[in-house]
Design an enzyme around this catalytic site. Structure first.
Site, PDB file in Angstrom:
ATOM      1  CB  THR A   8     -12.664  38.423  68.653  1.00  0.00           C
ATOM      2  OG1 THR A   8     -12.740  37.537  67.535  1.00  0.00           O
ATOM      3  CG2 THR A   8     -11.989  39.729  68.254  1.00  0.00           C
ATOM      4  CE  LYS A  22     -29.333  50.276  68.433  1.00  0.00           C
ATOM      5  NZ  LYS A  22     -29.304  48.828  68.635  1.00  0.00           N
ATOM      6  CB  SER A  71     -26.482  57.340  64.702  1.00  0.00           C
ATOM      7  OG  SER A  71     -27.412  56.510  64.068  1.00  0.00           O
ATOM      8  N   GLY A  73     -21.335  40.992  62.136  1.00  0.00           N
ATOM      9  CA  GLY A  73     -22.617  41.153  61.453  1.00  0.00           C
ATOM     10  C   GLY A  73     -22.873  42.637  61.316  1.00  0.00           C
ATOM     11  CG  HIS A  74     -20.193  45.148  59.923  1.00  0.00           C
ATOM     12  ND1 HIS A  74     -18.983  45.468  59.395  1.00  0.00           N
ATOM     13  CD2 HIS A  74     -19.945  44.835  61.218  1.00  0.00           C
ATOM     14  CE1 HIS A  74     -18.037  45.353  60.325  1.00  0.00           C
ATOM     15  NE2 HIS A  74     -18.605  44.956  61.437  1.00  0.00           N
ATOM     16  CD  GLN A 134     -15.068  40.814  65.314  1.00  0.00           C
ATOM     17  OE1 GLN A 134     -13.955  41.008  64.882  1.00  0.00           O
ATOM     18  NE2 GLN A 134     -15.988  40.206  64.611  1.00  0.00           N
ATOM     19  CE  LYS A 186     -17.494  47.271  64.068  1.00  0.00           C
ATOM     20  NZ  LYS A 186     -18.160  47.033  65.349  1.00  0.00           N
ATOM     21  N   GLY A 187     -21.457  49.217  60.500  1.00  0.00           N
ATOM     22  CA  GLY A 187     -21.990  48.990  59.150  1.00  0.00           C
ATOM     23  C   GLY A 187     -22.726  50.218  58.660  1.00  0.00           C
ATOM     24  CG  ASP A 218     -22.809  43.733  68.441  1.00  0.00           C
ATOM     25  OD1 ASP A 218     -22.676  43.232  67.329  1.00  0.00           O
ATOM     26  OD2 ASP A 218     -22.668  43.085  69.504  1.00  0.00           O
ATOM     27  N   GLY A 267     -28.193  35.985  67.069  1.00  0.00           N
ATOM     28  CA  GLY A 267     -29.534  36.237  67.591  1.00  0.00           C
ATOM     29  C   GLY A 267     -29.587  36.252  69.107  1.00  0.00           C
ATOM     30  N   GLY A 284     -31.228  56.729  64.524  1.00  0.00           N
ATOM     31  CA  GLY A 284     -32.060  55.636  64.007  1.00  0.00           C
ATOM     32  C   GLY A 284     -31.226  54.805  63.054  1.00  0.00           C
TER      33      GLY A 284
HETATM   34  P1  IMP Z   1     -15.468  34.767  68.459  1.00  0.00           P
HETATM   35  O1  IMP Z   1     -14.672  35.873  67.847  1.00  0.00           O
HETATM   36  O2  IMP Z   1     -16.627  34.339  67.599  1.00  0.00           O
HETATM   37  O3  IMP Z   1     -14.654  33.609  68.910  1.00  0.00           O
HETATM   38  O4  IMP Z   1     -16.127  35.339  69.808  1.00  0.00           O
HETATM   39  C1  IMP Z   1     -15.338  35.806  70.881  1.00  0.00           C
HETATM   40  C2  IMP Z   1     -16.091  36.871  71.664  1.00  0.00           C
HETATM   41  O5  IMP Z   1     -16.263  38.024  70.844  1.00  0.00           O
HETATM   42  C3  IMP Z   1     -17.496  36.464  72.093  1.00  0.00           C
HETATM   43  O6  IMP Z   1     -17.802  37.079  73.325  1.00  0.00           O
HETATM   44  C4  IMP Z   1     -18.385  37.036  70.993  1.00  0.00           C
HETATM   45  O7  IMP Z   1     -19.701  37.272  71.439  1.00  0.00           O
HETATM   46  C5  IMP Z   1     -17.651  38.324  70.695  1.00  0.00           C
HETATM   47  N1  IMP Z   1     -17.844  38.769  69.328  1.00  0.00           N
HETATM   48  C6  IMP Z   1     -17.265  38.262  68.222  1.00  0.00           C
HETATM   49  N2  IMP Z   1     -17.679  38.949  67.137  1.00  0.00           N
HETATM   50  C7  IMP Z   1     -18.501  39.903  67.575  1.00  0.00           C
HETATM   51  C8  IMP Z   1     -19.227  40.952  66.914  1.00  0.00           C
HETATM   52  O8  IMP Z   1     -19.157  41.161  65.697  1.00  0.00           O
HETATM   53  N3  IMP Z   1     -19.982  41.742  67.737  1.00  0.00           N
HETATM   54  C9  IMP Z   1     -20.028  41.574  69.075  1.00  0.00           C
HETATM   55  N4  IMP Z   1     -19.377  40.622  69.724  1.00  0.00           N
HETATM   56  C10 IMP Z   1     -18.613  39.786  68.981  1.00  0.00           C
END
Ligand code: IMP
Length: 423
Positions: free
Chosen positions: A239, A331, A412, A40-41, A224, A16-17, A13, A302, A414
């Protein structure tokens, strides 16, 4: 031509997007190399906000080709919804978007398994996004996975069935209360695969190799962050893929000596979503203010993100593991108005001062040691030139550059494409 990389240096988060979107006009090809729809980019331009999950962030630029590499895991159902979301932008994704035959497919039962495994963990749960990421990578390394290229074979449904049956037995093994209607899930899955099959499937490593020979510029887009890397992150709260620079080599088939610039993206503070250690986490009103001002809610789930001060020890570690050549601080505008800012420059680890990330950074072992900075009051969001930045922010940036020995090239201020200051 070398392949440049863009990576998140924290727990994801980082923004990157937005940066891929800003940089895309410089590149012919944008390639995602790991992760899946757990990402989620978020991109903002022309007053529109759009979240991409599996599709590379170059999709909105007219002339770029977007590749989903072999290291990515694809959920056809989520993917098709993502394509539908692009309809309003009139994007010719059949020619602009191509998928590696070696990318693995997330089955509906992978998602169910994710939920069963997390439920069974109880308090020790990872806080997964429950998109089936872990189980899909398990099948990949277990040599059982279903790949995009399999969809071109006639017997792929047999392979699917064998895998789904195995998953059902595993879900039963967990003995937790997971309600599902597999028939309904499968109907949606098979419908989505029909649409997915209208896209181009390629041998992407070959495509990228040729593109390099032809002098095409390529940007590899990470998902990630480094601290969620399966090897170098805060295991087991990570992850299931290599989010660090080496992941771009294995996730695209790019040789290590062909990597050029490594852009490292970090927030001016730190956030984390999901469980796991976070040494600089704030549990007070300052953390709450950061979350509120920074709109720190997960783009995929969310969920509210946990917030804290910048952790320079962790950031240095990420820069080392990735070989970062240029930094981008995101940010910065969120920190306007805080009287004092803190940066963690060392840890007190079991009574000793250390400046590296130890094996175990659980809260009971680690106390962050902070350096304090005077904050700034100015609203940064309308600033367009580095010369406009307040002196206190320049002090903050100078300190980080000196400590990390890497230039911060973008600040950045904004979410919009235009709110980007180049230094
Ligand atoms: P998973 O990859 O969905 O199994 O999640 C494993 C861990 O990585 C969890 O703590 C998620 O909240 C975190 N995580 C997975 N994808 C993202 C991302 O795109 N942004 C932030 N945290 C992520």
């Amino acid at each position: 031509m070398a392949v440049d990389l863009l990576l998140g240096l924290q727990w994801g988060d980082e923004g990157k997007g937005k940066i891929v979107d800003v940089l895309t006009s410089n590149y012919n090809i944008i390639a995602r190399f790991q992760g899946g729809p757990n990402a989620g980019h978020t991109l903002e331009f022309d007053g529109i906000k759009h979240v991409l999950r599996t599709i590379p962030s170059g999709i909105f630029h007219k002339n770029s080709i977007n590749i989903i590499g072999n290291g990515v895991v694809i959920d056809p159902v989520v993917f098709v919804k993502e394509l539908e979301g692009l309809d309003q932008f009139d994007i010719d994704y059949k020619s602009k978007l191509i998928i590696s035959r070696k990318a693995h497919i997330i089955l509906p039962t992978h998602r169910l398994l994710d939920a069963a495994s997390e439920t069974a963990k109880g308090k020790a749960k990872i806080g997964s996004t429950l998109k089936g990421i872990g189980p899909t990578y398990m099948d990949k390394t277990g040599r059982n996975g279903l790949r995009i290229g399999d969809l071109e074979l006639t017997d792929w449904k047999d392979k699917y069935r064998a895998l789904a049956n195995k998953h059902q037995a595993m879900i039963d093994f967990y003995d937790v209360d997971i309600q599902y209607d597999l028939e309904e899930l499968e109907e949606e899955f098979f419908d989505s695969i029909k649409i997915l099959k209208t896209l181009q499937f390629i041998d992407s490593e070959e495509y990228l190799h040729q593109a390099q020979k032809d002098g095409k510029s390529i940007l590899a887009e990470g998902a990630q962050g480094s601290l969620l890397d399966i090897d170098f992150g805060t295991y087991p709260f990570v992850t299931s893929s290599n989010t660090t620079a080496a992941g771009a080599c294995t996730g695209l088939g790019v040789a290590p000596n062909k990597i050029g610039e490594v852009y490292g993206i970090f927030k001016a503070y730190t956030t984390r979503v999901g469980s796991g250690p976070f040494p600089t986490e704030l549990f007070d009103s300052i953390g709450e203010d950061m979350a509120r001002i920074g709109h720190e809610f997960g783009a995929v789930t969310g969920r509210p993100r946990r917030c804290g001060w910048l952790d320079l020890v962790a950031l240095k570690y990420a820069c080392q593991v990735n070989g970062v050549t240029q930094l981008m601080m995101m940010k910065s505008d969120v920190l306007s108005g805080f009287k004092t800012l803190k940066v963690c420059t060392a840890y007190n680890y079991k009574g000793e001062t250390i400046q590296h990330l130890p094996y175990n950074i659980e809260a009971e072992n680690i106390k962050p040691i902070y350096t304090e900075f005077k904050g700034w009051k100015e609203d940064l969001t309308k600033m367009t030139e580095a010369s406009q930045l307040p002196s206190e922010l320049n002090n903050y940036i100078d300190f980080l550059e000196k400590e990390l020995e890497i230039p911060i090239k973008i600040v950045s201020v904004g979410p919009d494409r235009t709110q980007t200051i180049h230094r």
